[in-house]
Motif scaffolding. Structure first.
Motif, PDB file in Angstrom:
ATOM      1  N   GLY A  41       0.841  -1.346  -0.122  1.00 22.93           N
ATOM      2  CA  GLY A  41      -0.070  -0.098   0.014  1.00 22.93           C
ATOM      3  C   GLY A  41       1.018   1.032  -0.166  1.00 22.93           C
ATOM      4  N   TYR A  42       0.512   2.395   0.654  1.00 25.62           N
ATOM      5  CA  TYR A  42       0.993   3.777   0.555  1.00 25.62           C
ATOM      6  C   TYR A  42       0.706   4.370   1.776  1.00 25.62           C
ATOM      7  CZ  TYR A  42      -3.012   5.201  -1.833  1.00 25.62           C
ATOM      8  OH  TYR A  42      -4.372   5.510  -2.205  1.00 25.62           O
ATOM      9  N   TRP A  43       1.692   5.319   2.362  1.00 22.43           N
ATOM     10  CA  TRP A  43       1.247   6.248   3.465  1.00 22.43           C
ATOM     11  C   TRP A  43       0.746   7.392   2.717  1.00 22.43           C
ATOM     12  CZ3 TRP A  43       5.511   2.887   4.654  1.00 22.43           C
ATOM     13  CH2 TRP A  43       5.284   1.983   5.639  1.00 22.43           C
ATOM     14  N   VAL A  44      -0.251   8.020   3.496  1.00 22.81           N
ATOM     15  CA  VAL A  44      -0.980   9.403   2.811  1.00 22.81           C
ATOM     16  C   VAL A  44      -0.440  10.405   3.970  1.00 22.81           C
ATOM     17  CG1 VAL A  44      -2.976  10.494   2.524  1.00 22.81           C
ATOM     18  CG2 VAL A  44      -2.963   8.070   2.200  1.00 22.81           C
ATOM     19  N   PHE A  45       0.566  11.310   3.353  1.00 23.65           N
ATOM     20  CA  PHE A  45       1.056  12.395   3.960  1.00 23.65           C
ATOM     21  C   PHE A  45       0.414  13.689   3.473  1.00 23.65           C
ATOM     22  CE2 PHE A  45       4.513   9.189   3.888  1.00 23.65           C
ATOM     23  CZ  PHE A  45       4.808   9.294   5.396  1.00 23.65           C
ATOM     24  N   GLY A  46      -0.329  13.606   2.713  1.00 27.02           N
ATOM     25  CA  GLY A  46      -1.081  14.870   2.100  1.00 27.02           C
ATOM     26  C   GLY A  46      -1.604  14.588   0.657  1.00 27.02           C
ATOM     27  N   LYS A 138      -0.122  -2.059  -6.233  1.00 22.61           N
ATOM     28  CA  LYS A 138      -1.004  -3.280  -6.435  1.00 22.61           C
ATOM     29  C   LYS A 138       0.296  -4.136  -7.394  1.00 22.61           C
ATOM     30  CE  LYS A 138      -4.995  -5.415  -8.705  1.00 22.61           C
ATOM     31  NZ  LYS A 138      -6.393  -5.048  -9.144  1.00 22.61           N
ATOM     32  N   ALA A 139       0.814  -3.381  -8.267  1.00 27.18           N
ATOM     33  CA  ALA A 139       1.776  -3.965  -9.398  1.00 27.18           C
ATOM     34  C   ALA A 139       3.113  -4.272  -8.765  1.00 27.18           C
ATOM     35  CB  ALA A 139       1.942  -3.241 -10.499  1.00 27.18           C
ATOM     36  N   GLY A 140       3.415  -3.340  -7.696  1.00 22.51           N
ATOM     37  CA  GLY A 140       4.842  -3.669  -6.958  1.00 22.51           C
ATOM     38  C   GLY A 140       5.168  -4.855  -6.169  1.00 22.51           C
ATOM     39  N   SER A 141       6.322  -4.658  -5.553  1.00 21.99           N
ATOM     40  CA  SER A 141       6.551  -5.881  -4.416  1.00 21.99           C
ATOM     41  C   SER A 141       7.165  -5.246  -3.407  1.00 21.99           C
ATOM     42  CB  SER A 141       7.430  -6.844  -5.092  1.00 21.99           C
ATOM     43  OG  SER A 141       8.719  -6.409  -5.487  1.00 21.99           O
ATOM     44  N   ASP A 142       8.514  -4.702  -3.398  1.00 25.30           N
ATOM     45  CA  ASP A 142       9.181  -4.108  -2.318  1.00 25.30           C
ATOM     46  C   ASP A 142       9.331  -2.794  -2.234  1.00 25.30           C
ATOM     47  OD1 ASP A 142       9.817  -6.929  -1.410  1.00 25.30           O
ATOM     48  OD2 ASP A 142      11.416  -6.845  -2.795  1.00 25.30           O
ATOM     49  N   GLU A 143       8.639  -2.020  -3.202  1.00 25.47           N
ATOM     50  CA  GLU A 143       8.706  -0.466  -3.155  1.00 25.47           C
ATOM     51  C   GLU A 143       8.088   0.091  -1.998  1.00 25.47           C
ATOM     52  OE1 GLU A 143       8.661  -2.120  -7.194  1.00 25.47           O
ATOM     53  OE2 GLU A 143       7.396  -1.948  -5.492  1.00 25.47           O
ATOM     54  N   VAL A 144       8.360   1.171  -1.400  1.00 25.91           N
ATOM     55  CA  VAL A 144       7.747   2.072  -0.329  1.00 25.91           C
ATOM     56  C   VAL A 144       7.324   3.103  -1.161  1.00 25.91           C
ATOM     57  CG1 VAL A 144       7.822   2.947   1.552  1.00 25.91           C
ATOM     58  CG2 VAL A 144       9.475   0.965   1.251  1.00 25.91           C
ATOM     59  N   TYR A 145       5.992   3.349  -1.115  1.00 26.26           N
ATOM     60  CA  TYR A 145       5.149   4.459  -1.676  1.00 26.26           C
ATOM     61  C   TYR A 145       4.690   5.573  -0.778  1.00 26.26           C
ATOM     62  CZ  TYR A 145       5.716   2.101  -6.140  1.00 26.26           C
ATOM     63  OH  TYR A 145       6.222   1.494  -7.220  1.00 26.26           O
TER      64      TYR A 145
END
Length: 282
Positions: A41-46, A138-145
């Motif tokens: 997933g991903y963190w929402v900072f703004g 969804k398409a990635g694996s080890d990336e941090v978004y």
């Protein structure tokens, strides 16, 4: 995740709640984690103005087009630039600037791994658009978004060994701030003939102009290479490429309909691949 995160509001260190992946700082600013697939997933900072730049259909078309190998010569050129300077490194922290759906993070990482299998890549990306980040996670694996603006990045100073800025302007000081002293910046700039057959349909009086390389003062040019190739695209692919440009809004519905009906043989692809290094402090 070894890169330290900081609050983009007050620049205090961030901690993770024990019961969730949400983050918070000592000043009680909180940043939720949006789960997309399993643990990804991903963190929402703004949430900025670009929460949805492309529609879902446009995003699918973009992913399908890029994944089909259209940009393979560009990926190869970027790999050639980087590999000699990465020799001997075991771990590389890497931020892709405004990474959209994460295509370049995945494609360039695969290419680098084929050349230097022992290199561990810690990959980070950010964007403002919800649907782009959803597709990336969804398409990635080890990336941090992260969902954030380029004006306020949630990373501490001097975090990354590598910054990539691909087919978009590098704005402000934040990206350079988070690049380590001596770190590399790989910047891809559309050159004068890029998408020429499309651009001449949008701009009737288009004239060829050389592209200048304007780097932030903290970056020193290492090398610049021009990469050109031709691609045969059908009308729908040409329209997808147009939608990926900053001047797509100039094409009215009539012109877009015309572009979608006509194939282009030998569409010109033209980039400058610029490698720079952040100067070290005194």
């Amino acid at each position: 995740m070894t890169v330290s995160l900081q609050c983009p509001i007050c620049r205090q260190p961030l901690s993770q709640y024990l019961t969730s992946k949400d983050l918070h700082c000592s000043n009680k600013h909180q940043f939720p984690f949006t789960q997309v697939h399993e643990e990804r997933g991903y963190w929402v900072f703004g949430k900025g103005k670009k929460q949805q730049v492309l529609s879902r259909a446009q995003m699918r078309s973009r992913l399908f087009l890029l994944s089909g190998g259209l940009q393979a010569p560009l990926i190869d050129a970027m790999t050639v630039q980087l590999i000699p300077l990465l020799s001997g490194q075991s771990t590389l922290s890497w931020l892709d600037y405004e990474s959209a759906e994460g295509f370049y993070l995945r494609a360039l990482a695969e290419s680098l791994a084929q050349q230097q299998a022992e290199l561990t890549l810690e990959r980070y990306g950010f964007a403002e658009a919800d649907n782009a980040l959803f597709a990336a996670a969804k398409a990635g694996s080890d990336e941090v978004y992260a969902q954030c603006s380029s004006k306020g990045l949630p990373y501490v100073d001097n975090s990354f060994d590598l910054l990539t800025v691909i087919d978009k302007p590098l704005k402000g000081k934040e990206a350079v701030r988070v690049l380590k002293e001596g770190g590399l910046a790989l910047i891809v700039i559309p050159a004068s003939r890029h998408l020429w057959q499309l651009r001449t349909q949008v701009f009737a009086d288009l004239a060829e102009k050389e592209v200048s390389i304007n780097l932030p003062k903290e970056l020193e040019l290492v090398v610049s290479t021009r990469i050109q190739w031709n691609a045969d695209v059908d009308g729908e692919q040409a329209l997808t490429l147009l939608d990926m440009t900053p001047y797509a809004w100039r094409a009215n519905d009539k012109l877009k309909s015309k572009i979608a009906r006509e194939s282009i043989n030998g569409l010109e692809m033209d980039y400058l691949v610029v490698l720079a290094r952040k100067s070290r402090g005194e």
